[in-house]
Design a protein around this motif. Structure first.
Motif, PDB file in Angstrom:
ATOM      1  N   TRP A 145       9.772   7.544   5.114  1.00 36.66           N
ATOM      2  CA  TRP A 145       9.904   8.435   6.271  1.00 36.66           C
ATOM      3  C   TRP A 145      10.839   7.828   7.315  1.00 36.66           C
ATOM      4  CZ3 TRP A 145       9.482  13.050   8.246  1.00 36.66           C
ATOM      5  CH2 TRP A 145       8.585  13.971   7.726  1.00 36.66           C
ATOM      6  N   LEU A 146      10.615   6.550   7.595  1.00 37.38           N
ATOM      7  CA  LEU A 146      11.400   5.855   8.614  1.00 37.38           C
ATOM      8  C   LEU A 146      12.877   5.848   8.238  1.00 37.38           C
ATOM      9  CD1 LEU A 146      11.150   4.252  11.243  1.00 37.38           C
ATOM     10  CD2 LEU A 146      10.751   2.199   9.881  1.00 37.38           C
ATOM     11  N   ALA A 147      13.162   5.458   7.003  1.00 36.55           N
ATOM     12  CA  ALA A 147      14.555   5.404   6.550  1.00 36.55           C
ATOM     13  C   ALA A 147      15.185   6.799   6.583  1.00 36.55           C
ATOM     14  CB  ALA A 147      14.620   4.815   5.140  1.00 36.55           C
ATOM     15  N   THR A 148      14.426   7.789   6.132  1.00 36.77           N
ATOM     16  CA  THR A 148      14.944   9.159   6.099  1.00 36.77           C
ATOM     17  C   THR A 148      15.253   9.668   7.503  1.00 36.77           C
ATOM     18  OG1 THR A 148      13.594   9.585   4.147  1.00 36.77           O
ATOM     19  CG2 THR A 148      14.477  11.499   5.289  1.00 36.77           C
ATOM     20  N   LEU A 149      14.333   9.428   8.438  1.00 39.80           N
ATOM     21  CA  LEU A 149      14.549   9.875   9.817  1.00 39.80           C
ATOM     22  C   LEU A 149      15.749   9.179  10.440  1.00 39.80           C
ATOM     23  CD1 LEU A 149      10.838   9.886  10.985  1.00 39.80           C
ATOM     24  CD2 LEU A 149      12.342  11.860  11.088  1.00 39.80           C
ATOM     25  N   ILE A 205       3.456   1.979  11.941  1.00 34.04           N
ATOM     26  CA  ILE A 205       2.676   1.867  10.700  1.00 34.04           C
ATOM     27  C   ILE A 205       3.168   0.673   9.883  1.00 34.04           C
ATOM     28  CG2 ILE A 205       2.277   2.948   8.433  1.00 34.04           C
ATOM     29  CD1 ILE A 205       2.079   5.639   9.860  1.00 34.04           C
ATOM     30  N   VAL A 206       4.481   0.566   9.712  1.00 36.06           N
ATOM     31  CA  VAL A 206       5.049  -0.541   8.925  1.00 36.06           C
ATOM     32  C   VAL A 206       4.706  -1.881   9.578  1.00 36.06           C
ATOM     33  CG1 VAL A 206       7.194  -1.612   8.135  1.00 36.06           C
ATOM     34  CG2 VAL A 206       6.892   0.867   7.931  1.00 36.06           C
ATOM     35  N   VAL A 207       4.873  -1.953  10.899  1.00 35.72           N
ATOM     36  CA  VAL A 207       4.603  -3.214  11.604  1.00 35.72           C
ATOM     37  C   VAL A 207       3.129  -3.603  11.475  1.00 35.72           C
ATOM     38  CG1 VAL A 207       4.446  -4.256  13.913  1.00 35.72           C
ATOM     39  CG2 VAL A 207       6.504  -3.010  13.236  1.00 35.72           C
ATOM     40  N   LEU A 208       2.222  -2.624  11.620  1.00 32.22           N
ATOM     41  CA  LEU A 208       0.792  -2.942  11.548  1.00 32.22           C
ATOM     42  C   LEU A 208       0.375  -3.386  10.147  1.00 32.22           C
ATOM     43  CD1 LEU A 208      -0.852  -0.226  13.846  1.00 32.22           C
ATOM     44  CD2 LEU A 208      -0.411  -2.618  14.343  1.00 32.22           C
ATOM     45  N   TYR A 209       1.006  -2.817   9.121  1.00 31.18           N
ATOM     46  CA  TYR A 209       0.697  -3.290   7.757  1.00 31.18           C
ATOM     47  C   TYR A 209       1.190  -4.719   7.562  1.00 31.18           C
ATOM     48  CZ  TYR A 209      -1.150   0.935   5.640  1.00 31.18           C
ATOM     49  OH  TYR A 209      -1.958   1.986   5.308  1.00 31.18           O
ATOM     50  N   ARG A 210       2.341  -5.048   8.150  1.00 31.67           N
ATOM     51  CA  ARG A 210       2.901  -6.398   7.978  1.00 31.67           C
ATOM     52  C   ARG A 210       2.185  -7.425   8.839  1.00 31.67           C
ATOM     53  NH1 ARG A 210       4.507  -7.107   3.464  1.00 31.67           N
ATOM     54  NH2 ARG A 210       3.314  -5.240   3.109  1.00 31.67           N
ATOM     55  N   ARG A 211       1.943  -7.076  10.120  1.00 36.14           N
ATOM     56  CA  ARG A 211       1.417  -8.063  11.060  1.00 36.14           C
ATOM     57  C   ARG A 211      -0.093  -8.040  11.161  1.00 36.14           C
ATOM     58  NH1 ARG A 211       4.069  -8.018  16.702  1.00 36.14           N
ATOM     59  NH2 ARG A 211       2.587  -9.711  16.864  1.00 36.14           N
ATOM     60  N   GLY A 212      -0.727  -6.982  10.712  1.00 32.89           N
ATOM     61  CA  GLY A 212      -2.189  -6.916  10.765  1.00 32.89           C
ATOM     62  C   GLY A 212      -2.689  -5.998  11.850  1.00 32.89           C
ATOM     63  N   TRP A 213      -3.930  -5.598  11.708  1.00 31.67           N
ATOM     64  CA  TRP A 213      -4.552  -4.673  12.651  1.00 31.67           C
ATOM     65  C   TRP A 213      -6.009  -5.049  12.798  1.00 31.67           C
ATOM     66  CZ3 TRP A 213      -4.630  -1.762  16.535  1.00 31.67           C
ATOM     67  CH2 TRP A 213      -5.671  -0.844  16.745  1.00 31.67           C
ATOM     68  N   ASN A 256       6.148   5.913  12.414  1.00 32.51           N
ATOM     69  CA  ASN A 256       6.308   5.261  11.115  1.00 32.51           C
ATOM     70  C   ASN A 256       6.675   3.785  11.260  1.00 32.51           C
ATOM     71  OD1 ASN A 256       5.997   7.393   8.886  1.00 32.51           O
ATOM     72  ND2 ASN A 256       7.248   8.436  10.404  1.00 32.51           N
ATOM     73  N   GLY A 257       7.420   3.465  12.317  1.00 33.31           N
ATOM     74  CA  GLY A 257       7.738   2.060  12.567  1.00 33.31           C
ATOM     75  C   GLY A 257       6.491   1.256  12.882  1.00 33.31           C
ATOM     76  N   PRO A 317       0.832  -1.221   0.000  1.00 32.49           N
ATOM     77  CA  PRO A 317       0.000   0.000   0.000  1.00 32.49           C
ATOM     78  C   PRO A 317       0.863   1.267   0.000  1.00 32.49           C
ATOM     79  CG  PRO A 317      -0.704  -1.546   1.701  1.00 32.49           C
ATOM     80  CD  PRO A 317       0.578  -2.082   1.154  1.00 32.49           C
ATOM     81  N   ILE A 318       0.330   2.305  -0.625  1.00 35.47           N
ATOM     82  CA  ILE A 318       1.071   3.565  -0.736  1.00 35.47           C
ATOM     83  C   ILE A 318       1.443   4.126   0.647  1.00 35.47           C
ATOM     84  CG2 ILE A 318       0.986   5.933  -1.613  1.00 35.47           C
ATOM     85  CD1 ILE A 318      -0.954   4.887  -3.770  1.00 35.47           C
ATOM     86  N   PRO A 319       0.499   4.153   1.616  1.00 37.51           N
ATOM     87  CA  PRO A 319       0.881   4.700   2.927  1.00 37.51           C
ATOM     88  C   PRO A 319       2.023   3.922   3.590  1.00 37.51           C
ATOM     89  CG  PRO A 319      -1.500   4.557   2.742  1.00 37.51           C
ATOM     90  CD  PRO A 319      -0.937   3.817   1.574  1.00 37.51           C
ATOM     91  N   GLU A 320       2.074   2.598   3.340  1.00 34.53           N
ATOM     92  CA  GLU A 320       3.169   1.814   3.912  1.00 34.53           C
ATOM     93  C   GLU A 320       4.496   2.190   3.237  1.00 34.53           C
ATOM     94  OE1 GLU A 320       2.892  -2.426   3.515  1.00 34.53           O
ATOM     95  OE2 GLU A 320       4.808  -2.723   4.518  1.00 34.53           O
ATOM     96  N   GLN A 321       4.458   2.359   1.922  1.00 36.81           N
ATOM     97  CA  GLN A 321       5.669   2.793   1.212  1.00 36.81           C
ATOM     98  C   GLN A 321       6.146   4.134   1.757  1.00 36.81           C
ATOM     99  OE1 GLN A 321       5.310   2.829  -3.060  1.00 36.81           O
ATOM    100  NE2 GLN A 321       4.174   0.915  -3.079  1.00 36.81           N
ATOM    101  N   PHE A 322       5.188   5.039   1.950  1.00 35.29           N
ATOM    102  CA  PHE A 322       5.532   6.367   2.441  1.00 35.29           C
ATOM    103  C   PHE A 322       6.117   6.283   3.853  1.00 35.29           C
ATOM    104  CE2 PHE A 322       4.742  10.783   3.723  1.00 35.29           C
ATOM    105  CZ  PHE A 322       5.251  11.427   2.614  1.00 35.29           C
ATOM    106  N   ALA A 323       5.529   5.429   4.691  1.00 35.96           N
ATOM    107  CA  ALA A 323       6.041   5.273   6.062  1.00 35.96           C
ATOM    108  C   ALA A 323       7.454   4.703   6.044  1.00 35.96           C
ATOM    109  CB  ALA A 323       5.111   4.357   6.863  1.00 35.96           C
ATOM    110  N   ARG A 324       7.721   3.794   5.138  1.00 31.72           N
ATOM    111  CA  ARG A 324       9.075   3.222   5.042  1.00 31.72           C
ATOM    112  C   ARG A 324      10.088   4.288   4.630  1.00 31.72           C
ATOM    113  NH1 ARG A 324       9.717  -2.478   4.517  1.00 31.72           N
ATOM    114  NH2 ARG A 324       7.774  -3.562   4.941  1.00 31.72           N
TER     115      ARG A 324
END
Lengths: 76, 137
Positions: free
Chosen positions: B11-15, B127-135, B124-125, B2-9
């Protein structure tokens, strides 16, 4: 008390609905393909509104699509 | 993905990269002139803004006309923000209520910046975890 989790038969009913794709179902419901995939795999529990829209799009009652299942014995 | 997950990744890497370098190079005590400290922080902030702007433009072009955020994206973002809020509160209490009794000047500034950066990293971390592991709301 047995552990329960929300199960679903979205994949089955997509297949029965002339193999509707996740993208097509998502478009009808107003969510992304990834969200339909997450619902099918049990990684996301949809809101009541989305659940009703999914059931409507698949032409089935809500309880045929979403149901409680015991973690040890399947659908209840 | 998903686009928001890409964006969070992104952001995370940049930070992690920009503020990792910043806090590795800039000491937590009052050293150096005010201008050198400001320059260090300014360069970090500008580098972060440029990376995010380029990544956002690239993702916008790549997904033009595609599906936007839906209820799952919003639920995950709300959950991640609520987790990060507590991290930010701890940082604010430390840098604004406790540290002023023992530190001053740039140490307080760095502590506040660290609190914000860590809260954003957590957000952002999560967000990434919730996309991978579920919510499951």
């Amino acid at each position: 008390m047995a552990e329960r989790r929300l199960g679903n038969a979205v994949r089955l009913h997509r297949f029965l609905a002339r193999e509707m794709t996740q993208a097509q179902l998502g478009e009808r419901v107003g969510v992304t393909r990834q969200t339909i995939a997450a619902i099918e795999s049990g990684r996301y529990s949809p809101t009541l509104e989305a659940a009703l829209l999914i059931a409507e799009a698949l032409g089935k009652p809500l309880e045929d699509i979403f149901f409680w299942e015991n973690t040890d014995s399947g659908k209840t | 993905m998903p686009i928001p997950e890409q964006f969070a990744r992104v952001w995370l890497a940049t930070l992690l990269i920009t503020y990792g370098i910043y806090f590795a190079l800039v000491p937590g005590v009052d050293t150096g002139s005010m201008w050198s400290q400001l320059l260090s922080f300014g360069m970090t902030a500008v580098a972060q803004a440029v990376i995010i702007a380029v990544a956002s433009a690239w993702m916008e072009l790549r997904h033009r006309g595609g599906p936007r955020r839906d209820e799952r994206d919003r639920a995950i973002e709300q959950r991640a923000t609520s987790v990060a809020y507590h991290v930010l509160m701890v940082g604010v209490i430390l840098s604004g209520c406790i540290m002023p009794f023992s530190h001053n000047g740039w140490a307080l500034f760095h502590a506040a910046v660290a609190a914000i950066a860590i809260a954003e990293i957590v957000r952002n971390g999560v967000i990434v975890v919730l996309y991978r592991r579920g919510w499951h709301g």
